[in-house]
Design a protein around this motif. Structure first.
Motif, mmCIF file in Angstrom:
data_model
loop_
_atom_site.group_PDB
_atom_site.id
_atom_site.type_symbol
_atom_site.label_atom_id
_atom_site.label_comp_id
_atom_site.label_asym_id
_atom_site.label_seq_id
_atom_site.Cartn_x
_atom_site.Cartn_y
_atom_site.Cartn_z
ATOM 1 N N LEU A 114 -1.334 4.019 -8.704
ATOM 2 C CA LEU A 114 -0.485 2.716 -8.294
ATOM 3 C C LEU A 114 0.984 3.072 -7.516
ATOM 4 O O LEU A 114 0.960 2.444 -6.517
ATOM 5 C CB LEU A 114 -0.114 1.904 -9.604
ATOM 6 C CG LEU A 114 0.630 0.633 -9.256
ATOM 7 C CD1 LEU A 114 -0.035 -0.315 -8.312
ATOM 8 C CD2 LEU A 114 0.976 -0.006 -10.339
ATOM 9 N N PRO A 115 1.973 3.815 -7.946
ATOM 10 C CA PRO A 115 2.948 4.034 -7.233
ATOM 11 C C PRO A 115 3.146 4.281 -5.727
ATOM 12 O O PRO A 115 3.914 3.802 -5.017
ATOM 13 C CB PRO A 115 3.728 5.140 -7.958
ATOM 14 C CG PRO A 115 3.094 5.266 -9.407
ATOM 15 C CD PRO A 115 1.617 5.032 -9.004
ATOM 16 N N VAL A 116 2.069 5.060 -5.286
ATOM 17 C CA VAL A 116 2.234 5.248 -3.840
ATOM 18 C C VAL A 116 1.806 4.100 -3.038
ATOM 19 O O VAL A 116 2.432 3.657 -2.217
ATOM 20 C CB VAL A 116 1.215 6.608 -3.489
ATOM 21 C CG1 VAL A 116 1.093 6.685 -1.865
ATOM 22 C CG2 VAL A 116 1.606 8.130 -4.068
ATOM 23 N N TRP A 117 0.661 3.558 -3.161
ATOM 24 C CA TRP A 117 0.352 2.598 -2.691
ATOM 25 C C TRP A 117 1.167 1.301 -2.906
ATOM 26 O O TRP A 117 1.641 0.257 -1.813
ATOM 27 C CB TRP A 117 -1.044 1.980 -2.724
ATOM 28 C CG TRP A 117 -1.571 1.529 -3.873
ATOM 29 C CD1 TRP A 117 -1.900 2.150 -4.925
ATOM 30 C CD2 TRP A 117 -1.500 0.159 -4.355
ATOM 31 N NE1 TRP A 117 -2.257 1.342 -6.020
ATOM 32 C CE2 TRP A 117 -1.925 0.171 -5.776
ATOM 33 C CE3 TRP A 117 -1.188 -1.130 -3.862
ATOM 34 C CZ2 TRP A 117 -2.036 -1.022 -6.469
ATOM 35 C CZ3 TRP A 117 -1.235 -2.173 -4.640
ATOM 36 C CH2 TRP A 117 -1.707 -2.390 -5.961
ATOM 37 N N ALA A 118 1.719 1.046 -4.034
ATOM 38 C CA ALA A 118 2.717 0.081 -4.348
ATOM 39 C C ALA A 118 3.958 0.061 -3.408
ATOM 40 O O ALA A 118 4.544 -0.792 -2.915
ATOM 41 C CB ALA A 118 2.904 0.269 -5.720
ATOM 42 N N ALA A 119 4.496 1.245 -3.190
ATOM 43 C CA ALA A 119 5.410 1.665 -2.315
ATOM 44 C C ALA A 119 5.176 1.047 -0.838
ATOM 45 O O ALA A 119 6.129 0.615 -0.310
ATOM 46 C CB ALA A 119 6.019 3.033 -2.588
ATOM 47 N N ALA A 120 4.073 1.618 -0.581
ATOM 48 C CA ALA A 120 3.493 1.402 0.746
ATOM 49 C C ALA A 120 3.498 -0.344 1.137
ATOM 50 O O ALA A 120 3.756 -0.774 1.934
ATOM 51 C CB ALA A 120 2.428 2.177 1.227
ATOM 52 N N LEU A 121 2.808 -0.970 -0.098
ATOM 53 C CA LEU A 121 2.617 -2.282 0.227
ATOM 54 C C LEU A 121 4.050 -2.873 0.193
ATOM 55 O O LEU A 121 4.298 -3.926 1.006
ATOM 56 C CB LEU A 121 1.867 -2.668 -1.134
ATOM 57 C CG LEU A 121 1.468 -4.361 -1.107
ATOM 58 C CD1 LEU A 121 0.502 -4.139 -0.133
ATOM 59 C CD2 LEU A 121 0.827 -4.489 -2.482
ATOM 60 N N ILE A 122 5.028 -2.410 -0.649
ATOM 61 C CA ILE A 122 6.482 -3.073 -0.335
ATOM 62 C C ILE A 122 6.882 -3.063 0.820
ATOM 63 O O ILE A 122 7.731 -4.149 1.365
ATOM 64 C CB ILE A 122 7.255 -2.690 -1.626
ATOM 65 C CG1 ILE A 122 6.787 -3.105 -2.968
ATOM 66 C CG2 ILE A 122 8.712 -3.029 -1.342
ATOM 67 C CD1 ILE A 122 7.666 -2.278 -4.160
ATOM 68 N N ILE A 123 6.734 -1.883 1.518
ATOM 69 C CA ILE A 123 7.522 -1.452 2.904
ATOM 70 C C ILE A 123 6.790 -2.387 3.673
ATOM 71 O O ILE A 123 7.359 -3.323 4.644
ATOM 72 C CB ILE A 123 7.309 -0.116 3.381
ATOM 73 C CG1 ILE A 123 8.279 0.749 2.495
ATOM 74 C CG2 ILE A 123 7.589 0.165 4.594
ATOM 75 C CD1 ILE A 123 8.109 2.176 2.547
ATOM 76 N N GLY A 124 5.508 -2.379 3.762
ATOM 77 C CA GLY A 124 4.701 -3.367 4.537
ATOM 78 C C GLY A 124 5.099 -4.839 4.649
ATOM 79 O O GLY A 124 5.304 -5.640 5.520
ATOM 80 N N ALA A 125 5.370 -5.355 3.325
ATOM 81 C CA ALA A 125 5.806 -6.888 3.101
ATOM 82 C C ALA A 125 7.455 -7.139 3.741
ATOM 83 O O ALA A 125 7.465 -8.121 4.478
ATOM 84 C CB ALA A 125 5.797 -7.205 1.576
ATOM 85 N N VAL A 126 8.037 -6.008 3.480
ATOM 86 C CA VAL A 126 9.415 -6.215 4.189
ATOM 87 C C VAL A 126 9.230 -6.181 5.608
ATOM 88 O O VAL A 126 9.962 -6.770 6.414
ATOM 89 C CB VAL A 126 10.294 -5.006 3.776
ATOM 90 C CG1 VAL A 126 11.599 -4.883 4.361
ATOM 91 C CG2 VAL A 126 10.657 -5.110 2.334
ATOM 92 N N LEU A 127 8.414 -5.190 6.289
ATOM 93 C CA LEU A 127 8.129 -5.227 7.761
ATOM 94 C C LEU A 127 7.652 -6.559 8.368
ATOM 95 O O LEU A 127 8.153 -7.198 9.157
ATOM 96 C CB LEU A 127 7.322 -4.177 8.116
ATOM 97 C CG LEU A 127 7.971 -2.666 8.328
ATOM 98 C CD1 LEU A 127 6.965 -1.625 8.390
ATOM 99 C CD2 LEU A 127 8.947 -2.611 8.962
ATOM 100 N N LEU A 128 6.522 -7.176 7.617
ATOM 101 C CA LEU A 128 6.243 -8.429 7.928
ATOM 102 C C LEU A 128 7.305 -9.663 7.776
ATOM 103 O O LEU A 128 7.277 -10.672 8.701
ATOM 104 C CB LEU A 128 5.059 -8.895 6.793
ATOM 105 C CG LEU A 128 3.557 -8.354 7.163
ATOM 106 C CD1 LEU A 128 2.642 -8.636 6.472
ATOM 107 C CD2 LEU A 128 3.275 -8.756 8.826
ATOM 108 N N ALA A 129 8.100 -9.559 6.788
ATOM 109 C CA ALA A 129 9.119 -10.396 6.583
ATOM 110 C C ALA A 129 10.086 -10.346 7.696
ATOM 111 O O ALA A 129 10.554 -11.346 8.677
ATOM 112 C CB ALA A 129 10.188 -10.036 5.283
ATOM 113 N N GLY A 130 10.524 -9.225 8.488
ATOM 114 C CA GLY A 130 11.125 -8.981 9.512
ATOM 115 C C GLY A 130 10.369 -9.498 10.972
ATOM 116 O O GLY A 130 11.070 -10.083 11.577
ATOM 117 N N ALA A 131 9.233 -9.241 11.013
ATOM 118 C CA ALA A 131 8.499 -9.800 12.130
ATOM 119 C C ALA A 131 8.485 -11.399 12.134
ATOM 120 O O ALA A 131 8.833 -12.165 12.987
ATOM 121 C CB ALA A 131 6.965 -9.494 12.038
ATOM 122 N N GLY A 132 8.639 -11.949 10.743
ATOM 123 C CA GLY A 132 8.620 -13.434 10.674
ATOM 124 C C GLY A 132 9.948 -13.991 11.202
ATOM 125 O O GLY A 132 10.008 -14.967 11.739
#
Length: 155
Positions: free
Chosen positions: A95-113
């Motif tokens: 869990l910790p590796v992909w959870a971290a990548a998922l959090i970064i992806g969500a932050v990038l999507l928020a920036g795109a929005g």
């Protein structure tokens, strides 16, 4: 030697050069047509300059909006790449590796929005029409129409 006589004391002499235009009531048809031509040319030039300035402002907003939407596209691409990496990491790790990548992806999507919303606002400010020029030309037309109407009524 040919010397012009001095004017009588207390009178004024017009300076050499072009004479000032007589009032419209005293002007000849030729003078009136010359004035009309000059004033019309100046009016058209001024209206063209106003339209050019308005179009320049509109294009500037459109370009800014296009740049922001491009930035939103890049950020969205990076977010998608990060989310893909998160899915891969999720399959291969705990869990910790992909959870971290998922959090970064969500932050990038928020920036795109955010970038997309800013782009939309700039694109909406880019008006294709030239509202000030249209209003100015309408006022000029109405003034000319009123002057023409007044001239026909007084005859």
């Amino acid at each position: 030697m040919n010397v012009e006589p001095e004017p009588p004391v207390g009178t004024t002499v017009a300076p050499p050069g072009p004479r000032p235009a007589p009032p419209a009531a005293e002007a000849s048809v030729g003078e009136l047509l010359t004035r009309l031509s000059t004033q019309t040319s100046r009016l058209v030039r001024d209206e063209m300059q106003l339209a050019q300035n308005e179009i320049r402002d509109s294009v500037r907003h459109a370009v800014k909006g296009a740049g922001l939407i491009s930035a939103a596209g890049v950020v969205a691409f990076l977010a998608a790449a990060t989310l893909v990496a998160a899915a891969v990491a999720g399959l291969s790790e705990v869990l910790p590796v992909w959870a971290a990548a998922l959090i970064i992806g969500a932050v990038l999507l928020a920036g795109a929005g955010i970038a997309a919303m800013l782009s939309r606002r700039e694109a909406e400010r880019a008006t294709p029409a030239v509202p000030q020029t249209k209003a100015s030309v309408r006022r000029d037309f109405n003034e000319l129409k009123g002057a023409t109407h007044a001239r026909h009524v007084t005859r």
